[in-house]
Design a protein around this motif. Structure first.
Motif, PDB file in Angstrom:
ATOM      1  N   ALA A   1      74.647   9.792 -23.320  1.00  0.00           N
ATOM      2  CA  ALA A   1      73.862  10.762 -22.875  1.00  0.00           C
ATOM      3  C   ALA A   1      74.629  12.115 -22.338  1.00  0.00           C
ATOM      4  CB  ALA A   1      72.537  10.316 -22.295  1.00  0.00           C
ATOM      5  N   ARG A   2      74.009  13.211 -22.444  1.00  0.00           N
ATOM      6  CA  ARG A   2      74.592  14.109 -21.622  1.00  0.00           C
ATOM      7  C   ARG A   2      73.667  14.953 -20.585  1.00  0.00           C
ATOM      8  NH1 ARG A   2      78.806  17.144 -21.421  1.00  0.00           N
ATOM      9  NH2 ARG A   2      79.814  16.143 -22.906  1.00  0.00           N
ATOM     10  N   PHE A   3      74.120  14.804 -19.555  1.00  0.00           N
ATOM     11  CA  PHE A   3      73.097  15.506 -18.366  1.00  0.00           C
ATOM     12  C   PHE A   3      73.495  16.653 -18.180  1.00  0.00           C
ATOM     13  CE2 PHE A   3      71.797  10.973 -18.427  1.00  0.00           C
ATOM     14  CZ  PHE A   3      70.700  10.555 -17.900  1.00  0.00           C
ATOM     15  N   GLU A   4      72.500  17.475 -17.069  1.00  0.00           N
ATOM     16  CA  GLU A   4      73.563  18.855 -16.632  1.00  0.00           C
ATOM     17  C   GLU A   4      74.275  18.495 -15.736  1.00  0.00           C
ATOM     18  OE1 GLU A   4      73.305  22.253 -17.245  1.00  0.00           O
ATOM     19  OE2 GLU A   4      71.490  21.411 -17.981  1.00  0.00           O
TER      20      GLU A   4
ATOM     21  N   PRO B   1      68.072  13.404 -19.183  1.00  0.00           N
ATOM     22  CA  PRO B   1      69.290  13.773 -20.130  1.00  0.00           C
ATOM     23  C   PRO B   1      69.080  14.994 -20.718  1.00  0.00           C
ATOM     24  CG  PRO B   1      68.270  11.537 -21.007  1.00  0.00           C
ATOM     25  CD  PRO B   1      67.670  11.906 -19.679  1.00  0.00           C
ATOM     26  N   VAL B   2      69.826  15.727 -21.173  1.00  0.00           N
ATOM     27  CA  VAL B   2      69.331  17.038 -21.949  1.00  0.00           C
ATOM     28  C   VAL B   2      69.609  16.846 -23.555  1.00  0.00           C
ATOM     29  CG1 VAL B   2      70.043  18.657 -20.288  1.00  0.00           C
ATOM     30  CG2 VAL B   2      71.834  17.941 -21.890  1.00  0.00           C
ATOM     31  N   ALA B   3      70.624  15.610 -23.712  1.00  0.00           N
ATOM     32  CA  ALA B   3      70.860  15.220 -25.117  1.00  0.00           C
ATOM     33  C   ALA B   3      71.080  13.639 -25.133  1.00  0.00           C
ATOM     34  CB  ALA B   3      71.706  16.288 -25.834  1.00  0.00           C
ATOM     35  N   ILE B   4      70.853  12.924 -26.213  1.00  0.00           N
ATOM     36  CA  ILE B   4      71.353  11.668 -26.441  1.00  0.00           C
ATOM     37  C   ILE B   4      72.459  11.834 -27.615  1.00  0.00           C
ATOM     38  CG2 ILE B   4      70.957   9.515 -27.604  1.00  0.00           C
ATOM     39  CD1 ILE B   4      69.517  10.020 -24.834  1.00  0.00           C
ATOM     40  N   THR B   5      73.780  11.788 -27.136  1.00  0.00           N
ATOM     41  CA  THR B   5      74.742  12.159 -28.032  1.00  0.00           C
ATOM     42  C   THR B   5      75.474  11.025 -28.957  1.00  0.00           C
ATOM     43  OG1 THR B   5      76.606  11.401 -26.285  1.00  0.00           O
ATOM     44  CG2 THR B   5      75.494  14.025 -26.425  1.00  0.00           C
ATOM     45  N   HIS B   6      74.901   9.752 -28.529  1.00  0.00           N
ATOM     46  CA  HIS B   6      75.256   8.657 -29.375  1.00  0.00           C
ATOM     47  C   HIS B   6      74.334   7.291 -29.257  1.00  0.00           C
ATOM     48  CE1 HIS B   6      77.905   5.664 -31.588  1.00  0.00           C
ATOM     49  NE2 HIS B   6      77.805   5.038 -30.664  1.00  0.00           N
TER      50      HIS B   6
ATOM     51  N   ILE C   1      63.996   6.648 -23.751  1.00  0.00           N
ATOM     52  CA  ILE C   1      64.232   5.327 -24.688  1.00  0.00           C
ATOM     53  C   ILE C   1      63.774   5.791 -26.095  1.00  0.00           C
ATOM     54  CG2 ILE C   1      63.110   3.241 -25.355  1.00  0.00           C
ATOM     55  CD1 ILE C   1      63.168   2.662 -22.316  1.00  0.00           C
ATOM     56  N   ASP C   2      62.483   6.601 -26.189  1.00  0.00           N
ATOM     57  CA  ASP C   2      61.993   7.142 -27.323  1.00  0.00           C
ATOM     58  C   ASP C   2      63.075   8.003 -28.172  1.00  0.00           C
ATOM     59  OD1 ASP C   2      59.554   6.057 -26.752  1.00  0.00           O
ATOM     60  OD2 ASP C   2      58.670   7.791 -26.479  1.00  0.00           O
ATOM     61  N   ALA C   3      63.973   8.823 -27.419  1.00  0.00           N
ATOM     62  CA  ALA C   3      65.048   9.713 -27.918  1.00  0.00           C
ATOM     63  C   ALA C   3      66.274   8.619 -28.487  1.00  0.00           C
ATOM     64  CB  ALA C   3      65.054  10.778 -26.891  1.00  0.00           C
ATOM     65  N   VAL C   4      66.363   7.744 -27.766  1.00  0.00           N
ATOM     66  CA  VAL C   4      67.399   6.742 -28.131  1.00  0.00           C
ATOM     67  C   VAL C   4      67.129   6.162 -29.495  1.00  0.00           C
ATOM     68  CG1 VAL C   4      68.715   4.647 -27.486  1.00  0.00           C
ATOM     69  CG2 VAL C   4      68.116   6.272 -25.848  1.00  0.00           C
TER      70      VAL C   4
END
Length: 324
Positions: A217-220, A195-200, A314-317
Protein backbone atom coordinates in the motif's frame (compact mmCIF):
# COMPACT_ATOMS: atom_id res chain seq x y z
CA UNK A 1 -13.42 4.64 41.83
CA UNK A 2 -17.20 4.90 41.92
CA UNK A 3 -19.66 2.54 40.32
CA UNK A 4 -18.61 -1.00 39.41
CA UNK A 5 -19.44 -1.65 35.75
CA UNK A 6 -21.19 -4.98 35.35
CA UNK A 7 -20.37 -7.07 32.29
CA UNK A 8 -21.98 -9.99 30.46
CA UNK A 9 -20.64 -12.21 27.68
CA UNK A 10 -22.66 -13.61 24.78
CA UNK A 11 -21.32 -17.10 24.13
CA UNK A 12 -18.84 -19.33 25.92
CA UNK A 13 -16.24 -19.91 23.21
CA UNK A 14 -12.54 -20.53 23.71
CA UNK A 15 -11.40 -16.92 23.37
CA UNK A 16 -13.94 -15.64 25.90
CA UNK A 17 -13.06 -18.47 28.29
CA UNK A 18 -9.29 -18.11 28.01
CA UNK A 19 -8.84 -14.35 27.60
CA UNK A 20 -11.70 -11.90 27.94
CA UNK A 21 -13.64 -13.67 30.70
CA UNK A 22 -10.61 -13.74 33.01
CA UNK A 23 -9.70 -10.18 31.95
CA UNK A 24 -13.13 -8.84 32.92
CA UNK A 25 -12.86 -10.69 36.23
CA UNK A 26 -9.39 -9.28 36.91
CA UNK A 27 -10.09 -5.71 35.81
CA UNK A 28 -10.42 -2.96 38.36
CA UNK A 29 -13.86 -1.34 38.37
CA UNK A 30 -15.49 -4.18 36.43
CA UNK A 31 -17.39 -7.32 37.38
CA UNK A 32 -18.43 -10.28 35.24
CA UNK A 33 -22.02 -10.99 36.29
CA UNK A 34 -23.68 -12.88 33.43
CA UNK A 35 -23.00 -15.33 30.60
CA UNK A 36 -25.18 -16.45 27.73
CA UNK A 37 -24.86 -20.15 26.90
CA UNK A 38 -27.18 -23.14 26.83
CA UNK A 39 -24.29 -25.47 27.73
CA UNK A 40 -23.76 -26.24 31.40
CA UNK A 41 -20.34 -27.68 30.60
CA UNK A 42 -19.21 -24.55 28.73
CA UNK A 43 -20.36 -22.37 31.61
CA UNK A 44 -18.39 -24.28 34.26
CA UNK A 45 -14.92 -22.83 33.48
CA UNK A 46 -16.35 -19.31 33.79
CA UNK A 47 -18.02 -20.16 37.09
CA UNK A 48 -14.70 -21.49 38.36
CA UNK A 49 -13.31 -17.94 38.51
CA UNK A 50 -16.66 -16.11 38.82
CA UNK A 51 -18.75 -18.36 41.11
CA UNK A 52 -21.66 -15.90 41.37
CA UNK A 53 -22.05 -15.73 37.60
CA UNK A 54 -25.63 -15.84 36.32
CA UNK A 55 -25.89 -18.20 33.35
CA UNK A 56 -28.68 -17.44 30.88
CA UNK A 57 -29.77 -20.06 28.37
CA UNK A 58 -30.33 -17.50 25.58
CA UNK A 59 -28.65 -14.31 24.44
CA UNK A 60 -31.98 -12.50 24.63
CA UNK A 61 -32.16 -13.39 28.32
CA UNK A 62 -28.76 -11.74 28.80
CA UNK A 63 -30.00 -8.58 27.11
CA UNK A 64 -33.06 -8.59 29.38
CA UNK A 65 -30.90 -8.81 32.52
CA UNK A 66 -31.32 -5.41 34.20
CA UNK A 67 -28.15 -5.87 36.25
CA UNK A 68 -25.93 -5.82 33.12
CA UNK A 69 -24.29 -2.57 31.99
CA UNK A 70 -22.01 -3.86 29.21
CA UNK A 71 -22.33 -6.75 26.80
CA UNK A 72 -19.16 -8.24 25.30
CA UNK A 73 -19.78 -10.02 21.98
CA UNK A 74 -17.21 -12.63 20.85
CA UNK A 75 -19.57 -14.47 18.48
CA UNK A 76 -18.61 -15.54 14.92
CA UNK A 77 -17.93 -12.55 12.67
CA UNK A 78 -21.20 -12.65 10.72
CA UNK A 79 -23.19 -12.24 13.96
CA UNK A 80 -21.38 -9.17 15.31
CA UNK A 81 -23.56 -6.46 13.77
CA UNK A 82 -26.84 -8.23 14.60
CA UNK A 83 -26.12 -8.79 18.28
CA UNK A 84 -24.35 -5.48 18.82
CA UNK A 85 -27.45 -3.77 17.44
CA UNK A 86 -29.76 -5.85 19.63
CA UNK A 87 -27.69 -5.07 22.70
CA UNK A 88 -27.76 -1.31 22.00
CA UNK A 89 -31.53 -1.42 21.53
CA UNK A 90 -31.76 -3.23 24.87
CA UNK A 91 -29.95 -0.33 26.53
CA UNK A 92 -26.57 -2.00 26.95
CA UNK A 93 -23.14 -0.63 26.19
CA UNK A 94 -21.32 -2.90 23.73
CA UNK A 95 -17.78 -4.13 23.19
CA UNK A 96 -17.83 -6.27 20.06
CA UNK A 97 -14.98 -8.42 18.79
CA UNK A 98 -13.10 -7.58 15.64
CA UNK A 99 -13.93 -7.37 12.85
CA UNK A 100 -17.14 -5.51 13.65
CA UNK A 101 -18.57 -6.06 10.16
CA UNK A 102 -17.78 -8.12 7.10
CA UNK A 103 -17.65 -4.91 5.02
CA UNK A 104 -17.18 -1.28 5.97
CA UNK A 105 -20.68 -0.40 4.80
CA UNK A 106 -22.19 -2.86 7.30
CA UNK A 107 -20.76 -0.80 10.16
CA UNK A 108 -22.54 2.44 9.20
CA UNK A 109 -25.95 1.51 10.66
CA UNK A 110 -24.26 0.46 13.91
CA UNK A 111 -22.52 3.84 14.15
CA UNK A 112 -25.87 5.53 13.59
CA UNK A 113 -27.52 3.38 16.28
CA UNK A 114 -24.71 4.14 18.72
CA UNK A 115 -25.28 7.85 18.15
CA UNK A 116 -29.06 7.47 18.42
CA UNK A 117 -28.89 5.60 21.74
CA UNK A 118 -26.02 7.61 23.20
CA UNK A 119 -24.48 4.36 24.44
CA UNK A 120 -20.87 3.27 24.19
CA UNK A 121 -20.19 0.81 21.36
CA UNK A 122 -16.85 -0.03 19.86
CA UNK A 123 -14.52 -2.77 18.66
CA UNK A 124 -12.43 -4.92 20.99
CA UNK A 125 -9.08 -3.85 19.52
CA UNK A 126 -6.90 -4.66 22.48
CA UNK A 127 -3.53 -3.52 21.11
CA UNK A 128 -4.76 0.09 21.22
CA UNK A 129 -4.60 -0.25 25.01
CA UNK A 130 -1.04 -1.57 25.24
CA UNK A 131 1.58 1.04 26.20
CA UNK A 132 4.07 -0.29 23.64
CA UNK A 133 1.85 1.08 20.86
CA UNK A 134 1.46 4.42 22.64
CA UNK A 135 5.26 4.53 22.75
CA UNK A 136 5.66 3.76 19.03
CA UNK A 137 3.28 6.58 18.18
CA UNK A 138 5.22 8.96 20.45
CA UNK A 139 8.50 7.96 18.77
CA UNK A 140 7.12 8.55 15.29
CA UNK A 141 5.55 11.87 16.24
CA UNK A 142 8.77 13.09 17.90
CA UNK A 143 10.88 12.27 14.82
CA UNK A 144 12.93 9.59 16.57
CA UNK A 145 13.54 7.86 13.22
CA UNK A 146 13.34 10.96 11.06
CA UNK A 147 10.80 10.79 8.27
CA UNK A 148 8.84 7.52 8.08
CA UNK A 149 9.59 5.81 4.76
CA UNK A 150 8.18 2.27 5.02
CA UNK A 151 6.22 -0.04 7.30
CA UNK A 152 6.67 -3.80 7.20
CA UNK A 153 4.22 -6.04 9.03
CA UNK A 154 3.72 -9.77 9.37
CA UNK A 155 1.20 -11.86 11.29
CA UNK A 156 0.98 -15.56 10.47
CA UNK A 157 -0.10 -18.75 12.21
CA UNK A 158 -0.75 -22.32 11.10
CA UNK A 159 -4.28 -23.62 11.63
CA UNK A 160 -4.70 -27.04 9.95
CA UNK A 161 -8.33 -27.41 11.06
CA UNK A 162 -10.34 -26.59 7.94
CA UNK A 163 -13.55 -27.11 9.95
CA UNK A 164 -12.66 -24.07 12.07
CA UNK A 165 -15.00 -21.07 11.68
CA UNK A 166 -12.10 -19.04 10.27
CA UNK A 167 -12.33 -21.16 7.12
CA UNK A 168 -16.07 -20.56 6.67
CA UNK A 169 -16.65 -17.78 4.13
CA UNK A 170 -20.34 -17.45 5.04
CA UNK A 171 -19.39 -16.68 8.65
CA UNK A 172 -16.82 -14.03 7.81
CA UNK A 173 -13.76 -16.25 7.79
CA UNK A 174 -10.39 -15.40 6.32
CA UNK A 175 -6.94 -14.28 7.33
CA UNK A 176 -7.48 -10.60 6.58
CA UNK A 177 -10.58 -10.26 8.81
CA UNK A 178 -8.92 -12.31 11.54
CA UNK A 179 -5.39 -10.90 11.63
CA UNK A 180 -5.10 -8.35 8.81
CA UNK A 181 -6.93 -6.01 11.18
CA UNK A 182 -3.72 -6.01 13.24
CA UNK A 183 -1.06 -5.40 10.59
CA UNK A 184 -3.22 -2.81 8.81
CA UNK A 185 -4.86 -1.40 11.92
CA UNK A 186 -1.63 -0.94 13.87
CA UNK A 187 -0.15 0.99 10.95
CA UNK A 188 -3.19 3.27 11.00
CA UNK A 189 -3.11 3.48 14.81
CA UNK A 190 0.40 4.91 15.10
CA UNK A 191 0.56 7.00 11.92
CA UNK A 192 -2.97 8.39 11.97
CA UNK A 193 -3.16 7.81 8.23
CA UNK A 194 -5.15 5.70 5.78
CA UNK A 195 -3.57 4.41 2.56
CA UNK A 196 -4.14 6.42 -0.59
CA UNK A 197 -3.81 3.28 -2.74
CA UNK A 198 -3.48 -0.50 -2.56
CA UNK A 199 -0.67 -1.08 -5.05
CA UNK A 200 -0.47 -4.88 -4.84
CA UNK A 201 -2.70 -7.63 -3.47
CA UNK A 202 -1.55 -11.22 -3.97
CA UNK A 203 -4.08 -13.45 -2.21
CA UNK A 204 -4.36 -17.25 -1.97
CA UNK A 205 -7.90 -18.56 -1.45
CA UNK A 206 -9.41 -21.86 -0.34
CA UNK A 207 -13.19 -22.16 -0.83
CA UNK A 208 -13.62 -18.39 -0.92
CA UNK A 209 -11.53 -17.75 2.20
CA UNK A 210 -8.20 -15.92 2.02
CA UNK A 211 -5.48 -18.14 3.47
CA UNK A 212 -2.46 -15.98 2.67
CA UNK A 213 -2.33 -12.33 1.61
CA UNK A 214 0.68 -10.28 0.57
CA UNK A 215 -0.38 -6.65 0.34
CA UNK A 216 1.43 -3.45 -0.59
CA UNK A 217 0.00 0.00 0.00
CA UNK A 218 0.99 3.61 -0.50
CA UNK A 219 0.36 6.23 2.16
CA UNK A 220 1.04 9.95 2.08
CA UNK A 221 4.84 9.97 2.37
CA UNK A 222 5.51 6.28 3.01
CA UNK A 223 4.75 2.75 1.80
CA UNK A 224 3.68 -0.41 3.61
CA UNK A 225 3.84 -4.14 3.01
CA UNK A 226 1.78 -6.59 5.07
CA UNK A 227 1.76 -10.39 5.08
CA UNK A 228 -0.99 -12.40 6.77
CA UNK A 229 -1.43 -16.15 6.66
CA UNK A 230 -3.41 -18.91 8.37
CA UNK A 231 -1.19 -21.78 7.13
CA UNK A 232 2.30 -20.51 7.99
CA UNK A 233 4.48 -20.80 11.09
CA UNK A 234 3.43 -18.42 13.90
CA UNK A 235 5.25 -15.13 13.35
CA UNK A 236 4.54 -11.57 14.47
CA UNK A 237 6.55 -8.43 13.77
CA UNK A 238 6.03 -4.77 12.91
CA UNK A 239 8.90 -2.61 11.65
CA UNK A 240 8.88 1.12 10.95
CA UNK A 241 11.76 2.33 8.75
CA UNK A 242 12.64 6.00 8.73
CA UNK A 243 15.22 8.27 7.16
CA UNK A 244 17.26 8.26 10.38
CA UNK A 245 16.36 5.09 12.23
CA UNK A 246 14.20 2.03 12.73
CA UNK A 247 11.54 0.95 15.21
CA UNK A 248 10.81 -2.74 15.63
CA UNK A 249 7.96 -4.18 17.69
CA UNK A 250 8.83 -7.81 18.41
CA UNK A 251 5.57 -9.01 19.99
CA UNK A 252 3.13 -6.54 18.50
CA UNK A 253 -0.19 -8.32 18.78
CA UNK A 254 -0.16 -11.15 21.32
CA UNK A 255 2.25 -9.52 23.73
CA UNK A 256 2.96 -11.91 26.57
CA UNK A 257 1.89 -15.17 24.96
CA UNK A 258 3.97 -14.65 21.80
CA UNK A 259 6.85 -12.99 23.62
CA UNK A 260 7.72 -10.12 25.89
CA UNK A 261 6.46 -6.73 24.73
CA UNK A 262 9.55 -4.92 23.43
CA UNK A 263 10.10 -1.85 21.26
CA UNK A 264 13.58 -1.51 19.78
CA UNK A 265 14.73 1.87 18.52
CA UNK A 266 17.87 2.05 16.37
CA UNK A 267 19.03 5.51 15.31
CA UNK A 268 21.53 6.63 12.69
CA UNK A 269 24.14 7.56 15.31
CA UNK A 270 24.40 3.86 16.15
CA UNK A 271 22.47 4.05 19.40
CA UNK A 272 20.14 1.19 20.31
CA UNK A 273 17.42 1.43 22.92
CA UNK A 274 15.03 -1.36 23.92
CA UNK A 275 11.98 -0.64 26.08
CA UNK A 276 10.10 -3.52 27.70
CA UNK A 277 6.70 -4.11 29.28
CA UNK A 278 6.91 -7.63 30.79
CA UNK A 279 3.81 -7.50 32.98
CA UNK A 280 1.30 -5.49 30.93
CA UNK A 281 -2.08 -7.21 30.43
CA UNK A 282 -3.66 -5.62 27.36
CA UNK A 283 -7.03 -7.38 27.70
CA UNK A 284 -7.37 -6.16 31.27
CA UNK A 285 -6.33 -2.68 30.11
CA UNK A 286 -9.05 -2.81 27.47
CA UNK A 287 -11.77 -3.73 29.98
CA UNK A 288 -10.65 -1.05 32.43
CA UNK A 289 -10.54 1.60 29.71
CA UNK A 290 -14.01 0.68 28.44
CA UNK A 291 -15.43 0.67 31.97
CA UNK A 292 -13.87 4.08 32.67
CA UNK A 293 -15.39 5.44 29.47
CA UNK A 294 -18.85 4.14 30.43
CA UNK A 295 -18.59 5.32 34.03
CA UNK A 296 -16.73 8.63 33.70
CA UNK A 297 -16.75 9.54 30.00
CA UNK A 298 -12.99 9.02 29.72
CA UNK A 299 -11.89 9.16 26.04
CA UNK A 300 -11.49 5.70 24.52
CA UNK A 301 -8.56 4.75 22.30
CA UNK A 302 -10.45 2.97 19.47
CA UNK A 303 -13.81 3.88 17.94
CA UNK A 304 -16.27 2.28 15.53
CA UNK A 305 -15.01 4.84 13.02
CA UNK A 306 -11.50 3.42 13.46
CA UNK A 307 -12.83 -0.10 12.96
CA UNK A 308 -14.69 1.03 9.84
CA UNK A 309 -11.58 2.69 8.41
CA UNK A 310 -9.52 -0.48 8.85
CA UNK A 311 -12.31 -2.55 7.30
CA UNK A 312 -12.41 -0.14 4.35
CA UNK A 313 -8.73 -0.94 3.71
CA UNK A 314 -9.48 -4.68 3.85
CA UNK A 315 -12.38 -4.16 1.43
CA UNK A 316 -9.98 -2.35 -0.94
CA UNK A 317 -7.45 -5.18 -0.66
CA UNK A 318 -10.07 -7.74 -1.69
CA UNK A 319 -11.10 -5.52 -4.59
CA UNK A 320 -7.50 -5.11 -5.76
CA UNK A 321 -6.73 -8.83 -5.49
CA UNK A 322 -7.69 -11.84 -7.58
CA UNK A 323 -11.27 -13.16 -7.61
CA UNK A 324 -12.21 -15.48 -4.77
Amino acid sequence: MGKIIKWAILGAGNFAREHMGPAIHAASGAQLVALGTSSVQKAEPFQAFAPNLRVHATYDDVLADEDVDVVYIPLPNHLHIEWASRALRAGKHVLVEKPVGMTAAQIDPLIALRDETGLMCTEAYMIAHHPQWHRVREMLESGAIGTLRHVDGIFTYNNPDLANVRFDAAKGGGGLPDIGVYTIGSTRLVTGQDPVAITHADIDYIDGVDITARVSARFEGFTAHWVTSMNTHLTQSMTFLGSDGRIRVSAPFNAGSYGEAQVELIQSDGSIRVERWPQEAQYVNQVEAFSASVRDGVPYAWSLEDARATQAVIDAVYEAGPPR
